[in-house]
Write an enzyme that holds these catalytic residues in place. Structure first.
Site: not given
Length: 387
Positions: A160, A243
């Site tokens: 990622e 996030e």
């Protein structure tokens, strides 16, 4: 010519008035219709609910780290967080990742996407983002770029890449800092680690970036150069969102675009391997740094040699000036900023370094204290030797 009776003439006059009135109503109705939005905004509150925007991207609520309510409202061009209840500890994982993406993520693929795509067939992956931030929350604004050895369209990928455009509050990426890197013409703090299921390489901006157009492939190449992916791996999705750890209502992706340009075959990313944008191999390089120093001033002549087997296009040489040194002017390259961690970037006539070739640029500067030369040169995020 036959003459109409008075009653008939009166009826025709009334009919003309009615037709004129209907025409006015039709014009007004068409104006109202033209002013109406192309589609109604869609609000999603299901934890993993999704919807499609622009006919090609998926907006996902993606509330995975909390049981508190979160809702996102998809717009014509992006989305905004409409409700963001609950909170998560800032020394752990966030509540969620509301985002918009191109590609495939946990069995959901965006309409018409050409992802997954093998990296050595990709010649470019341009993307553009415009963010809307808030102050009363703890969050990051970030891209998620997923890579895997297989062309999977479900589950967790092996690597990622995160690009942190902004962070607010006492939060940090997974892992630990491993230095800085210049990617896409910007300098980033680099963090590396893992979350138990995949490797994570994070590029953190030193200050907030509200909007940017860039090539995702630049970050993919930097990841390959660090050994966290290979050229025969696959790019599976390009995502942009937030996030949040605490609150988050009002955060918005005002606009988003992502395309992935393919056309080569495995092992040969482009029919013309000389085209700019070829991933190629990680650059290999040597730097010669010559100086002429006088009291409080100096010039530097820098020669960069491509010792690799493929051309380096859009070259960028990153290094750190010793304390007290400042660049006042440069030639044959753009060098920014003037102090600290700087990046020299090729200009139009010398943006490519062919395999085995060298190019030179220079700059003039001032200094205080004892003059020393910089070390640790990196060409497009690959370490160089010094001559």
């Amino acid at each position: 010519m036959r003459t109409l009776r008075p009653q008939v003439r009166a009826w025709h006059g009334l009919l003309g008035v009615l037709m004129a009135t209907f025409a006015v109503f039709a014009v007004v109705a068409s104006l109202v219709t033209a002013a109406a939005p192309a589609r109604a905004d869609t609000t999603i509150c299901e934890p993993f609910g999704t919807t499609t925007i622009q006919g090609q991207y998926v907006v996902q609520n993606n509330r995975w780290g909390s049981s508190a309510t979160q809702c996102v409202t998809a717009t014509d061009t992006g989305f905004r967080v409409a409700q963001a209840d609950g909170s998560a500890s800032t020394n752990g994982a966030p509540k969620s990742y509301p985002s918009v993406f191109n590609g495939c993520h946990y069995t959901t693929c965006s309409p018409g996407t050409n992802l997954p795509a093998r990296l050595d067939t990709v010649s470019g992956a341009p993307s553009s983002i415009s963010y809307g931030f808030v102050d009363n929350a703890v969050y990051n604004a970030s891209y998620d770029i997923w890579l895997d050895p297989t062309p999977r369209t479900d589950g967790v990928n092996q690597t990622e890449i995160m690009i942190w455009f902004n962070r607010v509050g006492p939060i940090q990426p997974i892992g630990s800092p491993v230095g800085t890197a210049t990617v896409g013409g910007r300098t980033w703090e680099v963090w590396s680690g893992g979350n138990g299921s995949n490797d994570v390489l994070s590029f953190v901006a030193p200050s907030a970036i509200t909007g940017w157009s860039f090539d995702v492939l630049d970050f993919v190449r930097a990841t390959v150069a660090r050994g966290l992916a290979e050229d025969d791996w696959y790019l599976t999705s390009v995502q942009a969102g937030f996030e949040p750890w605490q609150n988050g209502a009002g955060l918005a992706v005002n606009s988003f675009s992502s395309t992935v340009e393919t056309g080569g075959t495995p092992g040969n990313p482009d029919p013309d391997p000389g085209d700019p944008g070829d991933p190629g191999d990680a650059p290999a390089c040597e730097v010669s740094y010559g100086t002429n120093v006088w009291q409080d001033g100096f010039t530097a002549d820098v020669t960069v040699t491509n010792t690799g087997t493929t051309p380096v296009d859009g070259w960028q040489l990153a290094f750190t000036l010793p304390s007290g040194q400042r660049i006042t002017n440069a030639w044959n390259a753009s060098v920014t900023p003037s102090t600290g961690s700087v990046t020299a970037t090729g200009v139009g006539h010398n943006a490519r370094i062919a395999s085995g070739a060298s190019l030179s640029f220079g700059f003039q500067g001032s200094y205080s204290g004892t003059f020393t030369e910089p070390t640790g040169f990196r060409l497009n995020d690959a370490a160089c030797t010094t001559a």
